[in-house]
Enzyme design. Structure first.
Site, PDB file in Angstrom:
ATOM      1  N   HIS A 202       0.762  -1.077  -0.516  1.00  0.00           N
ATOM      2  CA  HIS A 202      -0.245   0.159   0.067  1.00  0.00           C
ATOM      3  C   HIS A 202       0.708   1.137  -0.368  1.00  0.00           C
ATOM      4  O   HIS A 202       0.287   1.841  -0.702  1.00  0.00           O
ATOM      5  CB  HIS A 202      -0.861   0.395   1.292  1.00  0.00           C
ATOM      6  CG  HIS A 202      -1.975  -1.456   0.876  1.00  0.00           C
ATOM      7  ND1 HIS A 202      -2.398  -1.892   2.181  1.00  0.00           N
ATOM      8  CD2 HIS A 202      -2.239  -1.659  -0.192  1.00  0.00           C
ATOM      9  CE1 HIS A 202      -3.332  -2.656   1.956  1.00  0.00           C
ATOM     10  NE2 HIS A 202      -3.591  -2.616   0.239  1.00  0.00           N
TER      11      HIS A 202
ATOM     12  N   HIS B 110      -8.563  -7.806  -6.972  1.00  0.00           N
ATOM     13  CA  HIS B 110      -9.061  -8.478  -6.457  1.00  0.00           C
ATOM     14  C   HIS B 110      -9.089  -8.257  -5.186  1.00  0.00           C
ATOM     15  O   HIS B 110      -8.434  -6.826  -4.094  1.00  0.00           O
ATOM     16  CB  HIS B 110      -8.214  -9.840  -6.216  1.00  0.00           C
ATOM     17  CG  HIS B 110      -7.556 -10.794  -7.050  1.00  0.00           C
ATOM     18  ND1 HIS B 110      -6.819 -10.270  -8.805  1.00  0.00           N
ATOM     19  CD2 HIS B 110      -7.858 -11.990  -7.268  1.00  0.00           C
ATOM     20  CE1 HIS B 110      -6.879 -11.208  -8.966  1.00  0.00           C
ATOM     21  NE2 HIS B 110      -7.565 -12.276  -8.507  1.00  0.00           N
TER      22      HIS B 110
ATOM     23  N   SER C 276      -6.477  -1.874  -0.329  1.00  0.00           N
ATOM     24  CA  SER C 276      -6.625  -1.319  -1.741  1.00  0.00           C
ATOM     25  C   SER C 276      -7.301   0.283  -2.533  1.00  0.00           C
ATOM     26  O   SER C 276      -7.204   1.188  -2.152  1.00  0.00           O
ATOM     27  CB  SER C 276      -5.436  -2.081  -2.717  1.00  0.00           C
ATOM     28  OG  SER C 276      -6.220  -3.107  -2.517  1.00  0.00           O
TER      29      SER C 276
ATOM     30  N   GLU D 122     -14.307  -8.128  -7.616  1.00  0.00           N
ATOM     31  CA  GLU D 122     -14.209  -9.147  -6.952  1.00  0.00           C
ATOM     32  C   GLU D 122     -14.917 -10.085  -7.069  1.00  0.00           C
ATOM     33  O   GLU D 122     -16.339  -9.678  -6.641  1.00  0.00           O
ATOM     34  CB  GLU D 122     -14.395  -8.522  -4.900  1.00  0.00           C
ATOM     35  CG  GLU D 122     -14.028  -9.674  -3.635  1.00  0.00           C
ATOM     36  CD  GLU D 122     -13.039 -10.108  -3.538  1.00  0.00           C
ATOM     37  OE1 GLU D 122     -13.643 -12.031  -3.583  1.00  0.00           O
ATOM     38  OE2 GLU D 122     -12.009  -9.382  -3.977  1.00  0.00           O
TER      39      GLU D 122
ATOM     40  N   ASP E 120     -14.543 -12.429 -11.070  1.00  0.00           N
ATOM     41  CA  ASP E 120     -13.100 -12.973 -11.669  1.00  0.00           C
ATOM     42  C   ASP E 120     -12.213 -11.257 -12.474  1.00  0.00           C
ATOM     43  O   ASP E 120     -12.502 -10.623 -13.406  1.00  0.00           O
ATOM     44  CB  ASP E 120     -13.136 -13.695 -12.950  1.00  0.00           C
ATOM     45  CG  ASP E 120     -11.176 -14.003 -12.545  1.00  0.00           C
ATOM     46  OD1 ASP E 120     -10.566 -12.982 -12.504  1.00  0.00           O
ATOM     47  OD2 ASP E 120     -11.114 -15.444 -13.127  1.00  0.00           O
ATOM     48  N   GLY E 121     -11.435 -10.681 -12.013  1.00  0.00           N
ATOM     49  CA  GLY E 121     -10.916  -9.452 -11.495  1.00  0.00           C
ATOM     50  C   GLY E 121      -9.590  -9.580 -13.723  1.00  0.00           C
ATOM     51  O   GLY E 121      -9.640  -8.531 -13.977  1.00  0.00           O
TER      52      GLY E 121
ATOM     53  N   ASP F 158      -3.868  -8.169  -7.103  1.00  0.00           N
ATOM     54  CA  ASP F 158      -3.229  -8.586  -5.985  1.00  0.00           C
ATOM     55  C   ASP F 158      -3.909  -9.960  -5.592  1.00  0.00           C
ATOM     56  O   ASP F 158      -4.657 -10.268  -5.022  1.00  0.00           O
ATOM     57  CB  ASP F 158      -3.947  -7.527  -5.030  1.00  0.00           C
ATOM     58  CG  ASP F 158      -3.372  -8.257  -3.552  1.00  0.00           C
ATOM     59  OD1 ASP F 158      -2.293  -9.092  -3.802  1.00  0.00           O
ATOM     60  OD2 ASP F 158      -3.962  -7.454  -2.682  1.00  0.00           O
TER      61      ASP F 158
END
Length: 289
Positions: free
Chosen positions: A18, A41, A108, A126, A151-152, A172
């Site tokens: 971060h 994510h 994030s 997400e 699904d990212g 991520d």
């Protein structure tokens, strides 16, 4: 998918990731034109550290005391890291914490939301329904933010190239599946084909050097314009820690980001060390032309 991040929230890996993400956002905001921030994510968006010890099936030792907890009262951090810690304290206070210890930690998406300008657009992905619901409740109804239960990885195909012609993509994933590194490599290839000038940041764990080297070699084979690997280790290879370090691979890092990353990670490697043999490195996988 059974992953939950809340008992890891605020640990050394979160702090590293971060802090560098904050600097990437600030670097892109040096230009007046807006950009797309895509979080593939995103998780639940924010975490209550008071319940961090509650796992899905059993009590767990919270990890934040050896992460953000070690930094909370320190006043000797380099300027870039000090600005990040100030953001954390502001978020913690806005969420209602009145104690001297940290309680509310931003994921994030909420961190970037705190920095975003009206011209900056955000898409948070997400795939876990419960986490996505919490993400929407935590801040996904604000102007300029779109939350997708998906699904990212597929979002790169759907959203790139962006109309803004500028983008910061954070990948991520939880790295629970054996093929996760391969999926990241494929996603970077997709992003590179669709929008080669985008900034792509990939967090990865340091649990085995061979797998990471294979991952970086696969990225090198894609011939991106430039790529930087920034890593921090809180313990050496002799340590029994399951996660003794982590890295952030940045494709197309902004100008001077490497120098800022070195200052941040050198400090974190010392401040967050849990055993001898750790350290920090910031190296070009693909140097800029």
């Amino acid at each position: 998918m059974n992953y939950r991040h809340h008992f890891h929230a605020g640990n050394f890996a979160d702090v590293m990731k971060h802090a560098l993400l904050t600097e990437l956002v600030r670097a892109l905001q040096k230009k007046a034109k807006g950009f797309l921030y895509l979080d593939t994510h995103a998780g639940r968006g924010s975490y209550d550290l008071d319940v961090a010890a509650r796992g899905d099936t059993r009590e767990r030792k919270p990890e934040w005391p050896d992460g953000v907890g070690r930094l909370w009262q320190r006043a000797d951090a380099p300027a870039a890291l000090a600005g990040f810690l100030a953001l954390l304290r502001e978020f913690d206070g806005r969420e209602g914490n009145l104690t001297a210890l940290p309680r509310f930690y931003p994921g994030s998406p909420r961190l970037v939301q705190a920095l975003a300008r009206p011209v900056d657009r955000q898409v948070w992905c997400e795939m876990h329904p419960a986490e996505c619901g919490a993400l929407r409740a935590a801040g996904g109804r604000h102007s300029g933010v779109e939350v997708r239960e998906t699904d990212g990885y597929g979002a790169l195909r759907a959203l790139l190239p962006p109309p803004e012609r500028r983008a910061l993509v954070l990948l991520d994933p939880p790295y629970e599946a054996p093929e996760e590194f391969a999926r990241v490599v494929a996603a970077l290839a997709e992003g590179g084909r669709r929008f080669p000038s985008g900034v792509y940041a990939v967090w990865y764990p340091l649990t085995g050097r061979a797998r990471v080297d294979e991952f970086l070699a696969a990225v090198l084979a894609q011939r991106p314009p430039s790529a930087l690997a920034a890593e921090v280790e809180i313990a050496g290879e002799a340590s029994s820690l399951k996660l003794r370090g982590c890295g952030l691979l940045v494709i197309n890092p902004p100008w001077q980001f490497a120098e800022t990353a070195r200052a941040i990670l050198s400090y974190l490697a010392e401040a967050l060390a849990q055993a001898p043999g750790g350290g920090a490195r910031v190296e070009w996988v693909v140097p800029p032309a």
